[in-house]
Design a protein around this motif. Structure first.
Motif, mmCIF file in Angstrom:
data_model
loop_
_atom_site.group_PDB
_atom_site.id
_atom_site.type_symbol
_atom_site.label_atom_id
_atom_site.label_comp_id
_atom_site.label_asym_id
_atom_site.label_seq_id
_atom_site.Cartn_x
_atom_site.Cartn_y
_atom_site.Cartn_z
ATOM 1 N N GLU A 50 6.154 -5.025 -8.111
ATOM 2 C CA GLU A 50 6.227 -6.388 -7.575
ATOM 3 C C GLU A 50 5.234 -6.557 -6.422
ATOM 4 O OE1 GLU A 50 7.486 -9.472 -4.815
ATOM 5 O OE2 GLU A 50 7.935 -7.372 -4.413
ATOM 6 N N PHE A 51 5.115 -5.563 -5.559
ATOM 7 C CA PHE A 51 4.172 -5.624 -4.438
ATOM 8 C C PHE A 51 2.731 -5.689 -4.949
ATOM 9 C CE2 PHE A 51 1.491 -3.742 -1.120
ATOM 10 C CZ PHE A 51 1.826 -4.548 -0.033
ATOM 11 N N VAL A 52 2.424 -4.900 -5.948
ATOM 12 C CA VAL A 52 1.071 -4.920 -6.519
ATOM 13 C C VAL A 52 0.749 -6.319 -7.046
ATOM 14 C CG1 VAL A 52 -0.373 -4.078 -8.431
ATOM 15 C CG2 VAL A 52 0.922 -2.453 -7.039
ATOM 16 N N HIS A 53 1.673 -6.920 -7.780
ATOM 17 C CA HIS A 53 1.417 -8.245 -8.362
ATOM 18 C C HIS A 53 1.394 -9.342 -7.300
ATOM 19 C CE1 HIS A 53 1.329 -6.940 -12.476
ATOM 20 N NE2 HIS A 53 2.435 -6.245 -12.280
ATOM 21 N N ARG A 54 2.347 -9.296 -6.377
ATOM 22 C CA ARG A 54 2.492 -10.371 -5.394
ATOM 23 C C ARG A 54 1.445 -10.309 -4.289
ATOM 24 N NH1 ARG A 54 5.216 -10.998 -0.737
ATOM 25 N NH2 ARG A 54 6.256 -8.985 -0.871
ATOM 26 N N ILE A 55 1.116 -9.129 -3.830
ATOM 27 C CA ILE A 55 0.211 -9.012 -2.687
ATOM 28 C C ILE A 55 -1.175 -8.514 -3.095
ATOM 29 C CG2 ILE A 55 -0.164 -7.905 -0.433
ATOM 30 C CD1 ILE A 55 2.185 -9.933 -0.495
ATOM 31 N N ARG A 79 -4.479 -0.869 -5.669
ATOM 32 C CA ARG A 79 -3.879 -1.120 -6.982
ATOM 33 C C ARG A 79 -3.810 0.170 -7.782
ATOM 34 N NH1 ARG A 79 -5.203 -1.353 -11.927
ATOM 35 N NH2 ARG A 79 -7.436 -1.153 -11.547
ATOM 36 N N GLU A 80 -4.903 0.909 -7.795
ATOM 37 C CA GLU A 80 -4.942 2.158 -8.562
ATOM 38 C C GLU A 80 -3.955 3.198 -8.034
ATOM 39 O OE1 GLU A 80 -9.019 3.458 -8.463
ATOM 40 O OE2 GLU A 80 -9.698 1.807 -9.758
ATOM 41 N N VAL A 81 -3.919 3.379 -6.718
ATOM 42 C CA VAL A 81 -3.028 4.419 -6.184
ATOM 43 C C VAL A 81 -1.560 4.006 -6.283
ATOM 44 C CG1 VAL A 81 -4.774 5.473 -4.705
ATOM 45 C CG2 VAL A 81 -3.276 3.736 -3.751
ATOM 46 N N TYR A 82 -1.273 2.707 -6.184
ATOM 47 C CA TYR A 82 0.115 2.271 -6.373
ATOM 48 C C TYR A 82 0.538 2.450 -7.834
ATOM 49 C CZ TYR A 82 0.236 0.259 -1.652
ATOM 50 O OH TYR A 82 0.227 0.085 -0.294
ATOM 51 N N GLU A 83 -0.379 2.192 -8.757
ATOM 52 C CA GLU A 83 -0.064 2.439 -10.166
ATOM 53 C C GLU A 83 0.144 3.935 -10.414
ATOM 54 O OE1 GLU A 83 -3.180 0.475 -12.356
ATOM 55 O OE2 GLU A 83 -2.268 -1.508 -12.057
ATOM 56 N N ASP A 84 -0.655 4.766 -9.760
ATOM 57 C CA ASP A 84 -0.456 6.217 -9.852
ATOM 58 C C ASP A 84 0.901 6.609 -9.257
ATOM 59 O OD1 ASP A 84 -2.934 6.497 -11.051
ATOM 60 O OD2 ASP A 84 -3.945 7.206 -9.220
ATOM 61 N N ASN A 95 -0.702 9.314 -2.658
ATOM 62 C CA ASN A 95 -1.229 8.048 -3.172
ATOM 63 C C ASN A 95 -1.049 6.921 -2.162
ATOM 64 O OD1 ASN A 95 -2.042 9.140 -5.618
ATOM 65 N ND2 ASN A 95 -0.098 8.712 -6.607
ATOM 66 N N MET A 96 0.127 6.827 -1.595
ATOM 67 C CA MET A 96 0.412 5.756 -0.631
ATOM 68 C C MET A 96 -0.485 5.892 0.608
ATOM 69 S SD MET A 96 2.802 3.914 -2.011
ATOM 70 C CE MET A 96 4.229 3.947 -3.086
ATOM 71 N N GLU A 97 -0.722 7.117 1.017
ATOM 72 C CA GLU A 97 -1.551 7.375 2.201
ATOM 73 C C GLU A 97 -2.985 6.889 1.997
ATOM 74 O OE1 GLU A 97 -2.071 8.277 6.031
ATOM 75 O OE2 GLU A 97 -0.156 8.488 4.983
ATOM 76 N N THR A 98 -3.512 7.057 0.797
ATOM 77 C CA THR A 98 -4.879 6.621 0.491
ATOM 78 C C THR A 98 -5.029 5.125 0.728
ATOM 79 O OG1 THR A 98 -5.103 8.364 -1.157
ATOM 80 C CG2 THR A 98 -6.643 6.527 -1.322
ATOM 81 N N CYS A 99 -4.074 4.355 0.280
ATOM 82 C CA CYS A 99 -4.133 2.902 0.467
ATOM 83 C C CYS A 99 -3.978 2.549 1.948
ATOM 84 C CB CYS A 99 -3.059 2.209 -0.364
ATOM 85 S SG CYS A 99 -3.116 0.410 -0.194
#
Length: 170
Positions: free
Chosen positions: A68-73, A94-99, A129-133
Motif C-alpha cells: 500500500e505504501f509503494v502504491h500510495r506514496i 520501489r525495487e527494495v520495498y518489492e524485495d 532493503n529498507m535501509e537502502t531506501c
C-alpha cells in the motif's frame, strides 16, 4: 507502546484460555476430579503454533502495508517527479520495498516449514532493503514525514519479527 501492551495481553489471554481448556478437560475426564496436567509437549506445541501464527499474521499485515505504501506514496511521487535524482531514488525505493515484500513472503514459507534460521535471514534481508531506501530518501528529501513514519514502522516490525522468530527457534 500501547498497541504492544495490547498484543502482550492478548497473547497472555490466549495462553490462559488454552490452560483453562486443558484443566477443564482434565476435570471432566477424571472421575475423582483430580486435576491432571496436560503433557508438557502438548503445551509447548500449542505455544509454538501460537507463535507461528503471530509471525505469519505479522508478515501478512506487513506485506499489505508495504504494498500500500509503494502504491500510495512511492509510485505517486514517481509519477510527479521531474528531477532525475528523485525519480532514481524513488525507483530504488520501489525495487527494495518489492524485495522486502518478497523477503516477507519467504519468511512466511520458512516459518511454516519450521526453518527458523532461513526465516531469520529473510527478515534480516528486509532490514537491509529498507535501509537502502532510507539513505536515498534522506539524501534527496531530507526528513520526509511519510517516509520517516514508514521507516520507523518497518524497523519496529523487523525487530518484532526477529524477536518472535528467535523465540520459536529456542
Amino acid at each position: 507502546m500501547a498497541l504492544n501492551m495490547n498484543k502482550k495481553k492478548f497473547i497472555l489471554l490466549i495462553i490462559s484460555l488454552i490452560s483453562i481448556s486443558y484443566t477443564s478437560q482434565a476435570i471432566a475426564n477424571d472421575a475423582n476430579h483430580l486435576i491432571i496436567s496436560p503433557p508438557l509437549h502438548t503445551i509447548n506445541n500449542g505455544q509454538a503454533s501460537l507463535k507461528k501464527n503471530l509471525v505469519s499474521s505479522l508478515m501478512i499485515s506487513s506485506i499489505a502495508k508495504t504494498e500500500e505504501f509503494v502504491h500510495r506514496i512511492v509510485l505517486t511521487r514517481m509519477a510527479r517527479a521531474v528531477d532525475t535524482h528523485k525519480k532514481e531514488c524513488l525507483e530504488t525505493c520501489r525495487e527494495v520495498y518489492e524485495d522486502a515484500v518478497d523477503a516477507m513472503k519467504s519468511t512466511l514459507e520458512h516459518v511454516n516449514e519450521g526453518n527458523y534460521y532461513k526465516a531469520n535471514v529473510d527478515v534480516s534481508a528486509m532490514s537491509t532493503n529498507m535501509e537502502t531506501c532510507r539513505e536515498c530518501v534522506k539524501e534527496i528529501y531530507g526528513d520526509d514525514p511519510e517516509f520517516t513514519k514508514f521507516d520507523n514502522w518497518s524497523h519496529a516490525i523487523i525487530d518484532d519479527a526477529l524477536t518472535r522468530i528467535t523465540s520459536l527457534s529456542s
